[in-house]
Design a protein around this motif. Structure first.
Motif, PDB file in Angstrom:
ATOM      1  N   THR A   1       0.909  -0.826  -0.060  1.00 27.54           N
ATOM      2  CA  THR A   1      -0.352   0.159   0.148  1.00 27.54           C
ATOM      3  C   THR A   1       0.419   1.953   0.196  1.00 27.54           C
ATOM      4  O   THR A   1       2.526   1.066   0.123  1.00 27.54           O
ATOM      5  CB  THR A   1      -0.901  -0.226   1.237  1.00 27.54           C
ATOM      6  N   TYR A   2       0.339   2.497  -0.185  1.00 32.94           N
ATOM      7  CA  TYR A   2       1.372   3.874  -0.154  1.00 32.94           C
ATOM      8  C   TYR A   2       0.828   4.503   1.214  1.00 32.94           C
ATOM      9  O   TYR A   2      -0.896   4.285   0.896  1.00 32.94           O
ATOM     10  CB  TYR A   2       0.733   4.196  -1.818  1.00 32.94           C
ATOM     11  N   ILE A   3       1.344   4.913   1.324  1.00 30.42           N
ATOM     12  CA  ILE A   3       1.051   6.022   2.930  1.00 30.42           C
ATOM     13  C   ILE A   3       1.130   7.999   2.313  1.00 30.42           C
ATOM     14  O   ILE A   3       2.186   7.795   1.580  1.00 30.42           O
ATOM     15  CB  ILE A   3       1.348   5.719   3.867  1.00 30.42           C
ATOM     16  N   VAL A  19      -6.154  11.256  -9.716  1.00 30.82           N
ATOM     17  CA  VAL A  19      -5.596  10.501 -10.550  1.00 30.82           C
ATOM     18  C   VAL A  19      -6.584   8.886  -9.867  1.00 30.82           C
ATOM     19  O   VAL A  19      -6.194   7.668 -10.491  1.00 30.82           O
ATOM     20  CB  VAL A  19      -4.328  10.368 -10.761  1.00 30.82           C
ATOM     21  N   CYS A  20      -6.427   8.848  -8.556  1.00 33.92           N
ATOM     22  CA  CYS A  20      -6.557   7.381  -7.857  1.00 33.92           C
ATOM     23  C   CYS A  20      -7.910   6.695  -8.686  1.00 33.92           C
ATOM     24  O   CYS A  20      -8.750   7.320  -8.769  1.00 33.92           O
ATOM     25  CB  CYS A  20      -7.128   7.499  -6.574  1.00 33.92           C
ATOM     26  N   PRO A  21      -7.474   5.065  -9.195  1.00 32.41           N
ATOM     27  CA  PRO A  21      -8.705   4.847  -9.880  1.00 32.41           C
ATOM     28  C   PRO A  21      -9.380   4.183  -8.852  1.00 32.41           C
ATOM     29  O   PRO A  21     -11.054   3.704  -9.939  1.00 32.41           O
ATOM     30  CB  PRO A  21      -7.896   3.341 -10.080  1.00 32.41           C
ATOM     31  N   VAL A  22      -9.081   4.105  -7.111  1.00 24.52           N
ATOM     32  CA  VAL A  22      -9.733   3.455  -6.986  1.00 24.52           C
ATOM     33  C   VAL A  22     -10.863   4.407  -5.713  1.00 24.52           C
ATOM     34  O   VAL A  22     -10.946   3.415  -4.495  1.00 24.52           O
ATOM     35  CB  VAL A  22      -9.527   2.165  -5.824  1.00 24.52           C
ATOM     36  N   ASP A  23     -10.534   4.923  -5.669  1.00 26.38           N
ATOM     37  CA  ASP A  23     -10.927   6.320  -4.486  1.00 26.38           C
ATOM     38  C   ASP A  23     -10.284   6.281  -3.360  1.00 26.38           C
ATOM     39  O   ASP A  23     -11.470   6.331  -2.232  1.00 26.38           O
ATOM     40  CB  ASP A  23     -12.810   6.708  -4.791  1.00 26.38           C
ATOM     41  N   CYS A  24      -9.792   5.465  -3.212  1.00 28.37           N
ATOM     42  CA  CYS A  24      -8.872   5.477  -1.014  1.00 28.37           C
ATOM     43  C   CYS A  24      -8.587   6.493  -0.930  1.00 28.37           C
ATOM     44  O   CYS A  24      -7.885   5.874   0.554  1.00 28.37           O
ATOM     45  CB  CYS A  24      -8.278   4.507  -1.634  1.00 28.37           C
ATOM     46  N   PHE A  25      -8.667   7.745  -1.374  1.00 23.89           N
ATOM     47  CA  PHE A  25      -8.228   8.858  -0.184  1.00 23.89           C
ATOM     48  C   PHE A  25      -9.330   9.648   0.500  1.00 23.89           C
ATOM     49  O   PHE A  25     -10.810   9.109   0.179  1.00 23.89           O
ATOM     50  CB  PHE A  25      -7.630   9.637  -1.339  1.00 23.89           C
ATOM     51  N   TYR A  26      -8.604   9.735   1.536  1.00 22.72           N
ATOM     52  CA  TYR A  26      -9.809  10.591   2.778  1.00 22.72           C
ATOM     53  C   TYR A  26      -8.605  11.607   3.232  1.00 22.72           C
ATOM     54  O   TYR A  26      -8.373  11.582   3.061  1.00 22.72           O
ATOM     55  CB  TYR A  26     -10.000   9.607   3.502  1.00 22.72           C
ATOM     56  N   VAL A  33      -5.064  11.226   3.402  1.00 24.46           N
ATOM     57  CA  VAL A  33      -5.111  10.176   3.872  1.00 24.46           C
ATOM     58  C   VAL A  33      -5.334   8.765   3.249  1.00 24.46           C
ATOM     59  O   VAL A  33      -6.809   9.122   2.115  1.00 24.46           O
ATOM     60  CB  VAL A  33      -5.044   9.592   4.843  1.00 24.46           C
ATOM     61  N   ILE A  34      -4.661   7.401   3.036  1.00 23.65           N
ATOM     62  CA  ILE A  34      -4.859   6.700   2.502  1.00 23.65           C
ATOM     63  C   ILE A  34      -5.323   5.349   2.642  1.00 23.65           C
ATOM     64  O   ILE A  34      -4.802   5.386   3.919  1.00 23.65           O
ATOM     65  CB  ILE A  34      -3.787   6.133   1.309  1.00 23.65           C
ATOM     66  N   HIS A  35      -6.546   5.564   2.457  1.00 17.71           N
ATOM     67  CA  HIS A  35      -6.818   3.618   2.853  1.00 17.71           C
ATOM     68  C   HIS A  35      -5.779   2.506   2.374  1.00 17.71           C
ATOM     69  O   HIS A  35      -5.701   2.221   1.688  1.00 17.71           O
ATOM     70  CB  HIS A  35      -7.943   3.540   2.413  1.00 17.71           C
ATOM     71  N   GLU A  38      -8.021  -0.063   0.741  1.00 18.78           N
ATOM     72  CA  GLU A  38      -8.603  -0.024  -0.438  1.00 18.78           C
ATOM     73  C   GLU A  38      -7.801  -0.135  -1.018  1.00 18.78           C
ATOM     74  O   GLU A  38      -7.897   0.199  -2.678  1.00 18.78           O
ATOM     75  CB  GLU A  38      -9.369   0.748   0.069  1.00 18.78           C
ATOM     76  N   CYS A  39      -6.574   0.959  -1.094  1.00 20.65           N
ATOM     77  CA  CYS A  39      -5.366   0.821  -2.359  1.00 20.65           C
ATOM     78  C   CYS A  39      -4.556  -0.250  -2.574  1.00 20.65           C
ATOM     79  O   CYS A  39      -4.695  -1.333  -2.381  1.00 20.65           O
ATOM     80  CB  CYS A  39      -3.740   1.265  -1.117  1.00 20.65           C
ATOM     81  N   ILE A  40      -4.800   0.008  -4.301  1.00 21.41           N
ATOM     82  CA  ILE A  40      -4.508  -1.428  -4.957  1.00 21.41           C
ATOM     83  C   ILE A  40      -2.919  -1.571  -5.554  1.00 21.41           C
ATOM     84  O   ILE A  40      -2.451  -2.358  -6.129  1.00 21.41           O
ATOM     85  CB  ILE A  40      -5.174  -1.897  -6.409  1.00 21.41           C
ATOM     86  N   ASP A  41      -2.469  -0.552  -4.891  1.00 23.44           N
ATOM     87  CA  ASP A  41      -0.858  -0.633  -5.254  1.00 23.44           C
ATOM     88  C   ASP A  41      -0.357  -0.072  -6.631  1.00 23.44           C
ATOM     89  O   ASP A  41       0.724  -0.157  -7.411  1.00 23.44           O
ATOM     90  CB  ASP A  41      -0.056  -1.868  -4.439  1.00 23.44           C
ATOM     91  N   CYS A  42      -1.288   1.037  -7.549  1.00 23.88           N
ATOM     92  CA  CYS A  42      -0.676   0.849  -8.533  1.00 23.88           C
ATOM     93  C   CYS A  42       0.544   2.008  -8.642  1.00 23.88           C
ATOM     94  O   CYS A  42       0.686   2.445  -9.868  1.00 23.88           O
ATOM     95  CB  CYS A  42      -1.331   1.162  -9.090  1.00 23.88           C
ATOM     96  N   GLY A  43       0.858   2.990  -7.663  1.00 21.52           N
ATOM     97  CA  GLY A  43       1.237   3.886  -7.765  1.00 21.52           C
ATOM     98  C   GLY A  43       1.117   5.249  -8.303  1.00 21.52           C
ATOM     99  O   GLY A  43       2.486   6.015  -8.541  1.00 21.52           O
ATOM    100  N   VAL A  44       0.056   5.453  -9.373  1.00 23.02           N
ATOM    101  CA  VAL A  44       0.372   7.088 -10.099  1.00 23.02           C
ATOM    102  C   VAL A  44      -0.151   7.980  -9.288  1.00 23.02           C
ATOM    103  O   VAL A  44      -0.201   8.881  -9.447  1.00 23.02           O
ATOM    104  CB  VAL A  44      -1.175   6.653 -11.371  1.00 23.02           C
ATOM    105  N   CYS A  45      -0.480   7.951  -8.159  1.00 22.59           N
ATOM    106  CA  CYS A  45      -1.092   9.305  -7.302  1.00 22.59           C
ATOM    107  C   CYS A  45       0.336   9.269  -6.819  1.00 22.59           C
ATOM    108  O   CYS A  45       0.823  10.660  -6.746  1.00 22.59           O
ATOM    109  CB  CYS A  45      -1.660   8.674  -5.737  1.00 22.59           C
ATOM    110  N   GLU A  46       1.002   8.926  -6.821  1.00 16.46           N
ATOM    111  CA  GLU A  46       2.886   9.097  -6.256  1.00 16.46           C
ATOM    112  C   GLU A  46       3.839  10.048  -6.790  1.00 16.46           C
ATOM    113  O   GLU A  46       3.747  11.101  -6.811  1.00 16.46           O
ATOM    114  CB  GLU A  46       3.870   7.955  -6.192  1.00 16.46           C
TER     115      GLU A  46
HETATM  116 FE1  SF4 Z   1      -5.422   5.154  -5.197  1.00 11.73          FE
HETATM  117 FE2  SF4 Z   1      -3.313   3.728  -6.463  1.00 11.73          FE
HETATM  118 FE3  SF4 Z   1      -2.212   5.788  -4.726  1.00 11.73          FE
HETATM  119 FE4  SF4 Z   1      -3.454   3.498  -3.595  1.00 11.73          FE
HETATM  120  S1  SF4 Z   1      -1.012   3.401  -5.140  1.00 11.73           S
HETATM  121  S2  SF4 Z   1      -3.612   5.615  -3.400  1.00 11.73           S
HETATM  122  S3  SF4 Z   1      -4.741   2.796  -5.168  1.00 11.73           S
HETATM  123  S4  SF4 Z   1      -3.765   6.148  -6.948  1.00 11.73           S
END
Ligand code: SF4
Length: 80
Positions: A1-3, A19-26, A33-35, A38-46
């Motif tokens: 997961t990302y934090i 950009v988060c595909p699963v809307d896991c930011f709160y 924060v990131i749940h 729920e984070c699928i570890d895609c890395g696009v937010c970084e």
């Molecule tokens: Fe969302 Fe992907 Fe970032 Fe996880 S790594 S918080 S799924 S954009």
């Protein structure tokens, strides 16, 4: 997961949320924060974060402090 770490505090950019595909930011009063479940570890937010507040949990403090904070507040704060 990302934090999300403390660099996020008072940052007004929300590019990561967009950009988060699963809307896991709160969103809390001062930061996002990131749940972790729920984070699928895609890395696009970084790379979207202008203050480098988003990192993989493998780069958390040695004691896992920010993972614990993300986990706790993701349960308490409303979905954006
Ligand atoms: Fe969302 Fe992907 Fe970032 Fe996880 S790594 S918080 S799924 S954009």
């Amino acid at each position: 997961t990302y934090i999300v770490k403390d660099e996020c505090i008072k940052c007004k950019f929300m590019d990561c949320v967009e950009v988060c595909p699963v809307d896991c930011f709160y969103e809390g009063e001062n930061m996002l924060v990131i749940h972790p479940d729920e984070c699928i570890d895609c890395g696009v937010c970084e790379p979207e974060c202008p203050v480098d507040a988003i990192v993989p949990d493998t780069e958390d403090e040695p004691d896992g402090k920010w993972l614990a904070i993300n986990s706790k507040y993701a349960e308490l704060w409303p979905v954006i």
